[in-house]
Enzyme design. Structure first.
Site, PDB file in Angstrom:
ATOM      1  N   SER A   1     -11.600   5.181  -8.722  1.00  0.00           N
ATOM      2  CA  SER A   1     -12.156   4.168  -8.480  1.00  0.00           C
ATOM      3  C   SER A   1     -12.613   3.401  -9.715  1.00  0.00           C
ATOM      4  O   SER A   1     -12.338   3.947 -11.132  1.00  0.00           O
ATOM      5  CB  SER A   1     -13.725   4.737  -8.004  1.00  0.00           C
TER       6      SER A   1
ATOM      7  N   TYR B   1     -21.733  10.553  -9.122  1.00  0.00           N
ATOM      8  CA  TYR B   1     -20.352   9.950  -8.480  1.00  0.00           C
ATOM      9  C   TYR B   1     -19.279   9.563  -9.320  1.00  0.00           C
ATOM     10  O   TYR B   1     -18.122  10.127  -9.207  1.00  0.00           O
ATOM     11  CB  TYR B   1     -20.662   8.869  -7.471  1.00  0.00           C
TER      12      TYR B   1
ATOM     13  N   LYS C   1     -15.502  11.244 -10.440  1.00  0.00           N
ATOM     14  CA  LYS C   1     -14.161  10.325 -10.469  1.00  0.00           C
ATOM     15  C   LYS C   1     -13.188  10.675 -11.939  1.00  0.00           C
ATOM     16  O   LYS C   1     -12.011  10.933 -11.858  1.00  0.00           O
ATOM     17  CB  LYS C   1     -14.356   8.896 -10.084  1.00  0.00           C
TER      18      LYS C   1
HETATM   19  C1  WQD Z   1     -21.298  -5.771  -5.074  1.00  0.00           C
HETATM   20  C2  WQD Z   1     -22.095  -6.714  -5.585  1.00  0.00           C
HETATM   21  C3  WQD Z   1     -24.446  -5.984  -6.048  1.00  0.00           C
HETATM   22  C4  WQD Z   1     -25.688  -5.010  -2.033  1.00  0.00           C
HETATM   23  C5  WQD Z   1     -20.066   0.413  -5.761  1.00  0.00           C
HETATM   24  C6  WQD Z   1     -19.880   1.361  -6.352  1.00  0.00           C
HETATM   25  C7  WQD Z   1     -18.574   1.832  -6.578  1.00  0.00           C
HETATM   26  C8  WQD Z   1     -17.949   1.632  -5.160  1.00  0.00           C
HETATM   27  C9  WQD Z   1     -18.135   0.639  -4.542  1.00  0.00           C
HETATM   28  C10 WQD Z   1     -17.579   3.567  -4.011  1.00  0.00           C
HETATM   29  C11 WQD Z   1     -23.115  -6.349  -6.588  1.00  0.00           C
HETATM   30  C12 WQD Z   1     -24.550  -7.004  -5.032  1.00  0.00           C
HETATM   31  C13 WQD Z   1     -24.970  -5.432  -3.092  1.00  0.00           C
HETATM   32  C14 WQD Z   1     -26.883  -5.819  -1.530  1.00  0.00           C
HETATM   33  C15 WQD Z   1     -26.335  -7.407  -3.325  1.00  0.00           C
HETATM   34  N1  WQD Z   1     -17.180   2.791  -5.008  1.00  0.00           N
HETATM   35  N2  WQD Z   1     -25.254  -6.716  -3.862  1.00  0.00           N
HETATM   36  N3  WQD Z   1     -27.030  -7.072  -2.346  1.00  0.00           N
HETATM   37  O1  WQD Z   1     -21.758  -2.111  -6.709  1.00  0.00           O
HETATM   38  O2  WQD Z   1     -19.443  -3.063  -7.142  1.00  0.00           O
HETATM   39  O3  WQD Z   1     -19.657  -0.702  -6.133  1.00  0.00           O
HETATM   40  O4  WQD Z   1     -19.534   0.432  -4.452  1.00  0.00           O
HETATM   41  O5  WQD Z   1     -17.213   4.278  -3.318  1.00  0.00           O
HETATM   42  O6  WQD Z   1     -18.287   2.944  -7.308  1.00  0.00           O
HETATM   43  O7  WQD Z   1     -20.776   1.326  -7.813  1.00  0.00           O
HETATM   44  O8  WQD Z   1     -20.597  -2.893  -4.810  1.00  0.00           O
HETATM   45  O9  WQD Z   1     -21.058  -3.463  -2.628  1.00  0.00           O
HETATM   46  O10 WQD Z   1     -22.669  -2.222  -3.936  1.00  0.00           O
HETATM   47  O11 WQD Z   1     -22.319  -4.396  -4.739  1.00  0.00           O
HETATM   48  O12 WQD Z   1     -26.519  -8.491  -3.974  1.00  0.00           O
HETATM   49  O13 WQD Z   1     -27.452  -5.475  -0.496  1.00  0.00           O
HETATM   50  O14 WQD Z   1     -23.046  -7.037  -4.495  1.00  0.00           O
HETATM   51  O15 WQD Z   1     -25.549  -6.301  -6.946  1.00  0.00           O
HETATM   52  O16 WQD Z   1     -23.219  -7.511  -7.615  1.00  0.00           O
HETATM   53  P1  WQD Z   1     -20.480  -2.107  -6.317  1.00  0.00           P
HETATM   54  P2  WQD Z   1     -21.729  -3.060  -3.657  1.00  0.00           P
END
Ligand code: WQD
Length: 342
Positions: free
Chosen positions: A125, A150, A154
């Site tokens: 990741s 998590y 990785k």
């Molecule tokens: C994306 C953007 C949030 C939800 C995470 C893990 C990573 C991974 C994928 C796991 C950010 C914003 C999110 C919401 C929002 N792998 N957001 N409202 O954080 O890049 O990555 O997921 O299996 O390890 O860290 O992805 O989709 O959670 O967030 O505003 O309800 O959307 O702040 O900027 P992220 P995400």
């Protein structure tokens, strides 16, 4: 010859199994259904006309896994998706995450080695970069401080697999660092099915679009990005699945360890995603601006040049495709796989 796919009924695993089956490869899935459902196997069969061999086995169960290898002497490679992956939960239950993700991978590698299977593609990741020193991120950039167990698993599993190669250069290890996988198969039959309130942006947006949730919470609009909301490299899950075919093709011809960023190279903000989703689907996504989510960073997107030059892989789908396909999956399966028929 066949390929062992651990976690093959999960979101990314199921899409990858479909692509391998459609290419005519034989697949053996091992999954314990801890975050997936048996109906996924029916859906894979509906899409491809082929049913993969399946074992309900926990990878931490050495005897169960031994049986899988003993009964399938034709196994030649492994694509290792299985693992716990909820960032928030990992901070609440660190021991569970360390035990499960490490023990399952160690048991898998020991069993592979015993059976002379020394080729593995591992789901890593972009989280291993922590807060990146620069964007776009290259594979050679320094790995950052992870902010949760998590992410730590990785990073450490990448090191474990690299050490395995150092000790036995006959191994071939491909570490794929995924950016943000989203979207769904164009059939609408398989897709992402998070338990409870989605942590990730895309499933939250599709649930708002379906009316399951009233509005999206945008976590912060004071980031150092073009509109203040967080920027990420969203990649269509079918593109990501196809990267595994290319990575395995490569691993079949070389030994040693190689690492690849798997992203599009383009960063989109939360509000870009909202707009793209509205345009692609004609559905309104109401939202409110909330405080930042702890641990989030400004921007994270890949330099995917290495994957293109060495694997001959690059993403083909754009953000509109991701929105349209994610929406189709959610509309056809408003409650995910819950209560779903084959
Ligand atoms: C994306 C953007 C949030 C939800 C995470 C893990 C990573 C991974 C994928 C796991 C950010 C914003 C999110 C919401 C929002 N792998 N957001 N409202 O954080 O890049 O990555 O997921 O299996 O390890 O860290 O992805 O989709 O959670 O967030 O505003 O309800 O959307 O702040 O900027 P992220 P995400």
């Amino acid at each position: 010859m066949s390929i062992l796919v651990t976690g093959g009924t999960g979101f990314i695993g199921s899409h990858t199994v479909v692509e391998f089956l459609e290419r005519g490869e034989d697949i053996v899935i091992v999954d314990n259904f801890c975050n997936s459902k048996p109906v996924v196997l029916d859906r894979i069969e509906r899409i491809t006309g082929r049913r993969p061999k399946f074992y309900e086995v926990d990878l931490c169960d050495a005897e169960g896994l031994e049986r899988v290898f003993a009964e399938n002497p034709e196994l030649e490679s492994c694509i290792h998706f299985a693992g716990l992956k909820a960032v928030g939960e990992s901070t609440q239950k660190p021991l569970l995450y360390y035990r499960n993700n490490f023990l399952s991978t160690l048991t898998l590698c020991e069993t592979m080695a015993r059976h002379g299977v020394k080729r593995i593609v591992f789901s890593s990741s972009a989280t291993v970069y922590g807060d990146p020193e620069r964007v776009p991120i290259r594979e050679t950039d320094r790995l950052g401080q992870t902010t949760n167990p998590y992410g730590e698993t990785k990073q450490v599993i990448e090191r474990i697999l690299s050490d395995v190669v150092k000790a036995d250069p006959a191994w071939s290890v491909s570490l794929l660092r995924y950016f943000n996988p989203v979207g769904a198969h164009k059939s609408g039959l398989i897709g992402e099915d998070p338990k409870g309130i989605p942590n990730n942006l895309f499933p939250y947006v599709t649930q708002v679009a379906e009316g399951r949730r009233p509005f999206l919470h945008v976590y912060g609009n004071d980031y150092n990005t073009h509109d203040g909301t967080g920027v990420r490299d969203y990649i269509h899950v079918v593109d990501l699945a196809r990267a595994h075919l290319k990575a395995l093709d490569r691993a079949r011809t070389v030994t040693g360890v190689e690492v690849f960023n798997i992203g599009t190279g383009v960063g989109y903000s939360v509000l870009d995603v909202v707009k793209a989703f509205e345009t692609a689907t004609g559905k309104k996504i109401p939202y409110v601006i909330d405080p930042r989510r702890p641990g989030d960073i400004d921007a994270c997107y890949a330099d995917p040049a290495k994957a293109l030059s060495i694997l001959g892989w690059q993403a083909e789908y754009d953000l509109t495709d991701m929105c349209r396909d994610a929406n189709r999956w959610q509309s056809m399966n408003p409650n995910g796989y819950d209560g779903a028929d084959a």
